[in-house]
Write a protein that holds these residues in place. Structure first.
Motif, mmCIF file in Angstrom:
data_model
loop_
_atom_site.group_PDB
_atom_site.id
_atom_site.type_symbol
_atom_site.label_atom_id
_atom_site.label_comp_id
_atom_site.label_asym_id
_atom_site.label_seq_id
_atom_site.Cartn_x
_atom_site.Cartn_y
_atom_site.Cartn_z
ATOM 1 N N ALA A 117 0.831 -1.205 0.000
ATOM 2 C CA ALA A 117 0.000 0.000 0.000
ATOM 3 C C ALA A 117 0.863 1.252 0.000
ATOM 4 O O ALA A 117 0.586 2.222 -0.721
ATOM 5 C CB ALA A 117 -0.929 -0.012 1.215
ATOM 6 N N ARG A 118 1.919 1.235 0.781
ATOM 7 C CA ARG A 118 2.816 2.394 0.851
ATOM 8 C C ARG A 118 3.519 2.647 -0.486
ATOM 9 O O ARG A 118 3.953 3.761 -0.767
ATOM 10 C CB ARG A 118 3.850 2.206 1.956
ATOM 11 C CG ARG A 118 3.243 2.309 3.337
ATOM 12 C CD ARG A 118 4.296 2.244 4.432
ATOM 13 N NE ARG A 118 3.690 2.147 5.740
ATOM 14 C CZ ARG A 118 3.135 3.163 6.399
ATOM 15 N NH1 ARG A 118 3.098 4.361 5.854
ATOM 16 N NH2 ARG A 118 2.615 2.986 7.593
ATOM 17 N N GLN A 119 3.599 1.618 -1.317
ATOM 18 C CA GLN A 119 4.196 1.766 -2.649
ATOM 19 C C GLN A 119 3.160 2.172 -3.694
ATOM 20 O O GLN A 119 3.460 2.243 -4.883
ATOM 21 C CB GLN A 119 4.882 0.468 -3.058
ATOM 22 C CG GLN A 119 6.098 0.149 -2.200
ATOM 23 C CD GLN A 119 6.759 -1.150 -2.613
ATOM 24 O OE1 GLN A 119 6.707 -1.560 -3.767
ATOM 25 N NE2 GLN A 119 7.381 -1.819 -1.655
ATOM 26 N N GLY A 120 1.917 2.401 -3.254
ATOM 27 C CA GLY A 120 0.885 2.892 -4.164
ATOM 28 C C GLY A 120 0.015 1.835 -4.799
ATOM 29 O O GLY A 120 -0.770 2.144 -5.697
ATOM 30 N N HIS A 121 0.099 0.596 -4.370
ATOM 31 C CA HIS A 121 -0.708 -0.482 -4.950
ATOM 32 C C HIS A 121 -2.145 -0.359 -4.435
ATOM 33 O O HIS A 121 -2.414 -0.579 -3.260
ATOM 34 C CB HIS A 121 -0.104 -1.835 -4.571
ATOM 35 C CG HIS A 121 -0.674 -2.973 -5.326
ATOM 36 N ND1 HIS A 121 -1.850 -3.576 -4.965
ATOM 37 C CD2 HIS A 121 -0.238 -3.617 -6.429
ATOM 38 C CE1 HIS A 121 -2.112 -4.554 -5.807
ATOM 39 N NE2 HIS A 121 -1.151 -4.592 -6.706
ATOM 40 N N ARG A 122 -3.058 0.009 -5.329
ATOM 41 C CA ARG A 122 -4.411 0.337 -4.874
ATOM 42 C C ARG A 122 -5.176 -0.856 -4.300
ATOM 43 O O ARG A 122 -5.950 -0.685 -3.360
ATOM 44 C CB ARG A 122 -5.209 1.021 -5.973
ATOM 45 C CG ARG A 122 -5.667 0.134 -7.093
ATOM 46 C CD ARG A 122 -6.425 0.917 -8.129
ATOM 47 N NE ARG A 122 -7.085 -0.013 -9.035
ATOM 48 C CZ ARG A 122 -7.921 0.366 -9.969
ATOM 49 N NH1 ARG A 122 -8.205 1.638 -10.138
ATOM 50 N NH2 ARG A 122 -8.477 -0.524 -10.749
#
Length: 114
Positions: free
Chosen positions: A23-28
């Motif tokens: 999530a912190r890497q932007g994976h929705r």
């Protein structure tokens, strides 16, 4: 894997940790799944405010389920301040993607679906 126990022993705490990393890497999808787990208190203590933050992050990336979830949180004041206008905004975002659940929510709130 850890959340379902598929191929490994089920460990919700590990699952939350991995979802959070993604999530912190932007994976929705990870943002959405993390929000669901935090909202339910799975693998960690329930944290409706953090759940709302992650729902909104995924919603901003166009994920319909997250748009509905943050809309629901805003409508009910679950983890965030109750905000009808913002709830309507997120429902409209989902409705523009032809989501029937969003259309029903808008109608229930007395809003046009158009």
């Amino acid at each position: 894997m850890y959340c379902t126990g598929q191929g490994v022993e089920q460990d919700l705490a590990k699952g939350v940790t991995w979802y959070e990393a993604a999530a912190r890497q932007g994976h929705r999808t990870a943002q959405y799944n993390l929000a669901v787990m935090l909202g339910r208190g799975q693998g960690r203590d329930a944290d409706p405010a953090k759940a709302a933050e992650w729902f909104e992050a995924a919603a901003k990336q166009g994920m319909i389920e997250a748009q509905l979830a943050i809309g629901d949180a805003l409508r009910a004041g679950n983890g965030v301040a109750q905000d009808r206008d913002q709830a309507l905004y997120w429902y409209r975002q989902a409705a523009q993607q032809n989501n029937e659940g969003a259309r029903r929510r808008l109608q229930a709130m007395g809003e046009s679906v158009g």
